[in-house]
Design a protein around this motif. Sequence first.
Motif, PDB file in Angstrom:
ATOM      1  N   ARG A  91      -2.459  12.708  -8.087  1.00  0.00           N
ATOM      2  CA  ARG A  91      -2.782  11.998  -9.320  1.00  0.00           C
ATOM      3  C   ARG A  91      -3.856  10.940  -9.084  1.00  0.00           C
ATOM      4  O   ARG A  91      -3.789  10.147  -8.155  1.00  0.00           O
ATOM      5  CB  ARG A  91      -1.523  11.333  -9.880  1.00  0.00           C
ATOM      6  N   THR A  92      -4.821  10.938  -9.964  1.00  0.00           N
ATOM      7  CA  THR A  92      -5.914   9.980  -9.913  1.00  0.00           C
ATOM      8  C   THR A  92      -5.481   8.666 -10.552  1.00  0.00           C
ATOM      9  O   THR A  92      -4.850   8.660 -11.600  1.00  0.00           O
ATOM     10  CB  THR A  92      -7.137  10.550 -10.658  1.00  0.00           C
ATOM     11  N   THR A  93      -5.831   7.564  -9.895  1.00  0.00           N
ATOM     12  CA  THR A  93      -5.556   6.236 -10.441  1.00  0.00           C
ATOM     13  C   THR A  93      -6.758   5.337 -10.188  1.00  0.00           C
ATOM     14  O   THR A  93      -7.630   5.647  -9.366  1.00  0.00           O
ATOM     15  CB  THR A  93      -4.319   5.585  -9.781  1.00  0.00           C
ATOM     16  N   ALA A  95      -6.294   2.363  -8.904  1.00  0.00           N
ATOM     17  CA  ALA A  95      -5.931   1.760  -7.617  1.00  0.00           C
ATOM     18  C   ALA A  95      -4.644   2.403  -7.116  1.00  0.00           C
ATOM     19  O   ALA A  95      -3.774   2.780  -7.909  1.00  0.00           O
ATOM     20  CB  ALA A  95      -5.731   0.254  -7.783  1.00  0.00           C
ATOM     21  N   ALA A  96      -4.509   2.510  -5.808  1.00  0.00           N
ATOM     22  CA  ALA A  96      -3.309   3.115  -5.220  1.00  0.00           C
ATOM     23  C   ALA A  96      -2.048   2.329  -5.584  1.00  0.00           C
ATOM     24  O   ALA A  96      -0.951   2.889  -5.598  1.00  0.00           O
ATOM     25  CB  ALA A  96      -3.452   3.223  -3.707  1.00  0.00           C
ATOM     26  N   SER A  97      -2.197   1.062  -5.899  1.00  0.00           N
ATOM     27  CA  SER A  97      -1.030   0.244  -6.263  1.00  0.00           C
ATOM     28  C   SER A  97      -0.356   0.732  -7.544  1.00  0.00           C
ATOM     29  O   SER A  97       0.768   0.345  -7.838  1.00  0.00           O
ATOM     30  CB  SER A  97      -1.440  -1.225  -6.416  1.00  0.00           C
ATOM     31  N   GLU A  98      -1.023   1.600  -8.304  1.00  0.00           N
ATOM     32  CA  GLU A  98      -0.447   2.157  -9.532  1.00  0.00           C
ATOM     33  C   GLU A  98       0.536   3.295  -9.242  1.00  0.00           C
ATOM     34  O   GLU A  98       1.253   3.735 -10.146  1.00  0.00           O
ATOM     35  CB  GLU A  98      -1.559   2.677 -10.446  1.00  0.00           C
ATOM     36  N   LEU A  99       0.567   3.773  -8.016  1.00  0.00           N
ATOM     37  CA  LEU A  99       1.445   4.891  -7.674  1.00  0.00           C
ATOM     38  C   LEU A  99       2.888   4.413  -7.546  1.00  0.00           C
ATOM     39  O   LEU A  99       3.152   3.304  -7.103  1.00  0.00           O
ATOM     40  CB  LEU A  99       0.998   5.537  -6.362  1.00  0.00           C
ATOM     41  N   LEU A 100       3.800   5.289  -7.913  1.00  0.00           N
ATOM     42  CA  LEU A 100       5.230   4.999  -7.843  1.00  0.00           C
ATOM     43  C   LEU A 100       5.804   5.504  -6.517  1.00  0.00           C
ATOM     44  O   LEU A 100       5.300   6.488  -5.957  1.00  0.00           O
ATOM     45  CB  LEU A 100       5.950   5.667  -9.006  1.00  0.00           C
ATOM     46  N   PRO A 101       6.864   4.878  -6.008  1.00  0.00           N
ATOM     47  CA  PRO A 101       7.453   5.324  -4.730  1.00  0.00           C
ATOM     48  C   PRO A 101       7.812   6.808  -4.725  1.00  0.00           C
ATOM     49  O   PRO A 101       7.592   7.499  -3.725  1.00  0.00           O
ATOM     50  CB  PRO A 101       8.705   4.448  -4.593  1.00  0.00           C
ATOM     51  N   GLU A 102       8.336   7.315  -5.833  1.00  0.00           N
ATOM     52  CA  GLU A 102       8.721   8.732  -5.867  1.00  0.00           C
ATOM     53  C   GLU A 102       7.504   9.663  -5.802  1.00  0.00           C
ATOM     54  O   GLU A 102       7.622  10.809  -5.377  1.00  0.00           O
ATOM     55  CB  GLU A 102       9.594   9.046  -7.083  1.00  0.00           C
ATOM     56  N   GLU A 103       6.326   9.158  -6.198  1.00  0.00           N
ATOM     57  CA  GLU A 103       5.122   9.983  -6.080  1.00  0.00           C
ATOM     58  C   GLU A 103       4.741  10.175  -4.613  1.00  0.00           C
ATOM     59  O   GLU A 103       4.255  11.243  -4.231  1.00  0.00           O
ATOM     60  CB  GLU A 103       3.954   9.352  -6.848  1.00  0.00           C
ATOM     61  N   TYR A 104       4.956   9.149  -3.801  1.00  0.00           N
ATOM     62  CA  TYR A 104       4.697   9.293  -2.369  1.00  0.00           C
ATOM     63  C   TYR A 104       5.653  10.302  -1.744  1.00  0.00           C
ATOM     64  O   TYR A 104       5.242  11.146  -0.941  1.00  0.00           O
ATOM     65  CB  TYR A 104       4.838   7.945  -1.647  1.00  0.00           C
TER      66      TYR A 104
END
Length: 187
Positions: A91-93, A95-104
Amino acid sequence: MIVPPPKPSKADLAAAVHKTVPDLVAPQLKVLFCGINPGLYTAALGHHFARPGNRFWPALHGAGFTPRLLKPWEEHELLPLGYGITNMVERTTNAASELLPEEYVAGGQRLARLVQQYTPQVVAFLGIGAYRSAFARPKATLGLQPERLGNSRLWALPSPSGLNANHQLKDLVALLLELREFVETPR
């Protein structure tokens, strides 16, 4: 000669949030570099590490992985050298800080499938935090990891983003040089 893509407009960047950047992979690579996720600029251009100021391409060349400094739109030249690129999260964001833990975590599972299919010698994470989050390794340090993903060795590196002030270009070059020496040392 490949013509560089035009600089993305504000509209291009806004539309990029719905785009992904295709994996650059082939069987049995020496190193599969794994970024965190595509930023808007990268997704708008459709090439890995495309944002000006990202230090991936200069660091890769400085460490001797490439015979010359490649531009993001020349990324296909990595495959014959034995190197590829993917992302932990597709997923494009902005900033990486927008990613959720479950996405990792989901990204780590997708990466495991990709690694099983293509069997790179080493998976090099360009963002130690992404590696820690995806694989529940909160104390992982830079460099070679004790775990493996399938038969692939794992190597953690800092993010080459220009926003990562903790590691300058010379630091990235030195860390990538350690990886290149590891890969080129017969086992």
